[in-house]
Write a protein that holds these residues in place. Structure first.
Motif, mmCIF file in Angstrom:
data_model
loop_
_atom_site.group_PDB
_atom_site.id
_atom_site.type_symbol
_atom_site.label_atom_id
_atom_site.label_comp_id
_atom_site.label_asym_id
_atom_site.label_seq_id
_atom_site.Cartn_x
_atom_site.Cartn_y
_atom_site.Cartn_z
ATOM 1 N N LYS B 81 0.832 -1.217 0.000
ATOM 2 C CA LYS B 81 0.000 0.000 0.000
ATOM 3 C C LYS B 81 0.864 1.264 0.000
ATOM 4 O O LYS B 81 0.545 2.256 -0.672
ATOM 5 C CB LYS B 81 -0.929 0.003 1.230
ATOM 6 C CG LYS B 81 -2.105 -0.955 1.071
ATOM 7 C CD LYS B 81 -3.030 -0.867 2.261
ATOM 8 C CE LYS B 81 -4.055 -1.993 2.195
ATOM 9 N NZ LYS B 81 -4.599 -2.286 3.531
ATOM 10 N N GLU B 83 3.876 1.520 -1.148
ATOM 11 C CA GLU B 83 4.504 1.646 -2.464
ATOM 12 C C GLU B 83 3.553 2.257 -3.485
ATOM 13 O O GLU B 83 3.980 2.930 -4.415
ATOM 14 C CB GLU B 83 5.017 0.279 -2.950
ATOM 15 C CG GLU B 83 6.376 -0.041 -2.383
ATOM 16 C CD GLU B 83 6.813 -1.486 -2.631
ATOM 17 O OE1 GLU B 83 5.935 -2.314 -2.979
ATOM 18 O OE2 GLU B 83 8.005 -1.770 -2.454
ATOM 19 N N GLN B 84 2.246 1.979 -3.308
ATOM 20 C CA GLN B 84 1.270 2.520 -4.263
ATOM 21 C C GLN B 84 0.892 3.972 -3.993
ATOM 22 O O GLN B 84 0.232 4.608 -4.810
ATOM 23 C CB GLN B 84 -0.004 1.659 -4.244
ATOM 24 C CG GLN B 84 0.165 0.385 -5.078
ATOM 25 C CD GLN B 84 -0.838 -0.673 -4.705
ATOM 26 O OE1 GLN B 84 -1.926 -0.370 -4.188
ATOM 27 N NE2 GLN B 84 -0.481 -1.929 -4.928
ATOM 28 N N THR B 85 1.311 4.474 -2.834
ATOM 29 C CA THR B 85 0.973 5.858 -2.508
ATOM 30 C C THR B 85 1.703 6.810 -3.472
ATOM 31 O O THR B 85 2.863 6.601 -3.807
ATOM 32 C CB THR B 85 1.411 6.180 -1.057
ATOM 33 O OG1 THR B 85 0.836 5.197 -0.201
ATOM 34 C CG2 THR B 85 0.961 7.559 -0.632
ATOM 35 N N ASP B 86 0.988 7.848 -3.899
ATOM 36 C CA ASP B 86 1.591 8.843 -4.814
ATOM 37 C C ASP B 86 2.813 9.498 -4.188
ATOM 38 O O ASP B 86 2.771 9.907 -3.025
ATOM 39 C CB ASP B 86 0.563 9.950 -5.136
ATOM 40 C CG ASP B 86 -0.391 9.483 -6.212
ATOM 41 O OD1 ASP B 86 -0.059 8.483 -6.896
ATOM 42 O OD2 ASP B 86 -1.467 10.102 -6.351
#
Lengths: 225, 296
Positions: B81, B83-86
């Motif tokens: 999660k 890593e997927q954060t902008d």
């Protein structure tokens, strides 16, 4: 017609009206004396010929081109068709006779290989052969004015403008300078000469324009004076 | 514009004028040297300050503290999660055991066993997160905090903002400083050229009456201005290069913790730019003092 003034009026920024409704024509090949007391407008008239000043009102044509409508970038071309001789000679003191003339040729874009021969030619014409390497300070007033004249005619102008060319010279020397100018005129160059020297004018038998307070007072042949 | 055949003439005229006004030329070149030297020092200071700031900024990281009650699978899921954060560049997992070990290392010199003293490991599992852009650290931290299982984030709140503020002011002040120096140099060149033009105003008047174009009159003065600018720049660069390399040598031994920029490429670019700046200042100074005299 080489020069045409149509109702030319010049008012300087300080309010002085130097020329007032002057109309005048000068033909190719003419020799004109411009006379009149100081402040009569002679200098302004002369400055307009080479467009150092432009009229406040009226039109001036030189070789059929209006100097009033002329662009700034076209002025050098106009001036290259003229030669100017000054009362104070305006020679560059740190240059020799030949260099002064070569300088003028260089300035107007003469090809380098043509400068030397033409310089020698005009030095010969004004009778200064042998003085090529002298500096102005080493010459007499008359000789300096001959350099001034040589410089003015080097670029083969249509119009030679002489502003009091003999003003700083004694009578005999002045007469010699006049002979030189007549000679140049005979070869086809139009000459406008401003002067105070009545004696020079009287004997010449040329056209005389007299200015007073900015107006043309008279425009006659010298013999009628 | 300039005919090649005239270049020699223009150049000779410029040199003649420089040597005719020897004292003034010397004074102008010296002052140009000082101006460009200061300009160079200002640029080097800015570059180094910028470099220092960048280093500080790139050290900034977000630490996300995880709930102790999470299972290993849940911990691994949070990594995905984050890593997927902008705006996230890299995520590194630091387990509680590893964290304790690091802490132990800090006390390594003392004979002191943390684990024994504490009884159990009180430290949480953490993720060390690096943001793509240090300026966005606050937003990224906020997004990470909203992930379930993260109970706290830390990125040096307050200090980071102040660092950016300082970094901004360093830039503004040094640019202002450089502008003032450049204006000073232009003014000096302008003054010298004005005097040089004034000394030759009769000659210029004559040239214009004979039918010289504006550019024919201008070129020698431009070359004169450029030569003075270049001479000033070359002397200044000599001094600057000598000074900076000895500074770098001393810094590397005495003040090794302050990073100094010493990349050959950067310095060569800087010196070339200063040469160009010298020439440009010469042109600008000449330009502003010349036009008035050409109006004949």
């Amino acid at each position: 017609m080489l020069v045409q003034f149509y109702n030319v009026t010049k008012v300087y920024r300080n309010g002085v009206k130097a020329l007032n409704d002057v109309s005048l024509k000068i033909d190719r090949g003419e020799f004109i004396f411009l006379m009149g007391p100081s402040g009569a407008g002679k200098s302004t008239f002369i400055k307009m010929l080479f467009r150092e000043e432009i009229p406040t009102q009226g039109q001036i044509f030189i070789s059929s081109r209006s100097i009033v409508r002329m662009k700034r970038s076209e002025v050098p071309q106009l001036r290259r068709s003229m030669g100017v001789v000054f009362q104070d000679f305006k020679l560059l003191e740190n240059k020799t006779v030949a260099e002064n003339i070569a300088f003028a040729l260089k300035v107007v874009g003469t090809r380098n290989k043509d400068i030397g021969p033409r310089t020698a030619e005009v030095i010969q014409m004004v009778g200064l052969k042998g003085k090529e390497k002298s500096f102005p300070g080493q010459l007499s007033g008359g000789e300096q004015q001959r350099v001034g004249i040589a410089r003015a005619i080097a670029n083969r102008p249509l119009l030679l403008i002489a502003d009091e060319p003999s003003g700083n010279l004694d009578m005999d020397t002045a007469q010699e300078i006049m002979e030189l100018l007549y000679d140049i005129n005979r070869k086809g160059t139009t000459i406008v000469m401003a002067t105070h020297a009545r004696e020079l004018v009287r004997s010449a038998g040329k056209r005389v324009v007299t200015l007073e307070a900015g107006r043309v007072l008279s425009d006659v042949c010298a013999l009628e004076l | 514009m300039m005919k090649i055949k005239n270049f020699g003439y223009f150049f000779k005229e410029a040199l003649t004028s420089l040597s005719r006004n020897r004292v003034l030329s010397f004074a102008t070149i010296s002052t140009m040297t000082i101006c460009i030297l200061f300009l160079g020092v200002a640029v080097l200071m800015t570059v180094n300050a910028g470099n220092f700031m960048n280093q500080l900024e790139s050290d900034i990281q977000i630490i996300a503290y995880l709930d102790n009650s999470l299972t290993e699978a849940q911990v691994a899921g949070i990594k995905g999660k984050i890593e997927q954060t902008d705006g996230v560049e890299a995520v590194v997992f630091v387990s509680k055991a590893e964290a304790l070990q690091r802490m132990q290392q800090k006390f390594a010199e003392r004979d002191y066993d943390l684990e024994k003293t504490l009884g159990k490991n009180p430290l949480p599992n953490t993720y060390e997160v690096k943001a793509q852009n240090p300026q966005e650290v606050a937003q990224v931290a906020q997004s990470i905090k909203e992930i379930a299982g993260v109970y706290k984030v830390n990125y040096g709140q307050g200090i980071v903002e102040r660092l950016f503020e300082v970094s901004k002011w360093v830039k503004i002040i040094s640019i202002g400083f450089m502008v003032i120096l450049a204006l000073g140099a232009i003014f000096l060149i302008a003054t010298t050229i004005r005097l040089s033009v004034f000394a030759r105003r009769k000659e210029i008047y004559l040239m214009k009456l004979i039918g010289a174009t504006d550019w024919f009159v201008r070129w020698p003065f431009f070359i004169e201005g450029i030569l003075m600018g270049l001479a000033g720049a070359v002397i200044a660069i000599g001094l600057l290069a000598a000074g900076y390399s000895s500074l770098v040598n001393n810094m590397q031994t005495a003040l090794f913790f302050i990073p100094v920029v010493y990349q050959q490429n950067m310095l060569i670019n800087l010196y070339l730019s200063l040469v160009a700046a010298g020439a440009l200042l010469g042109v600008a100074g000449t330009y502003i003092s010349l036009n008035r005299f050409l109006d004949v």
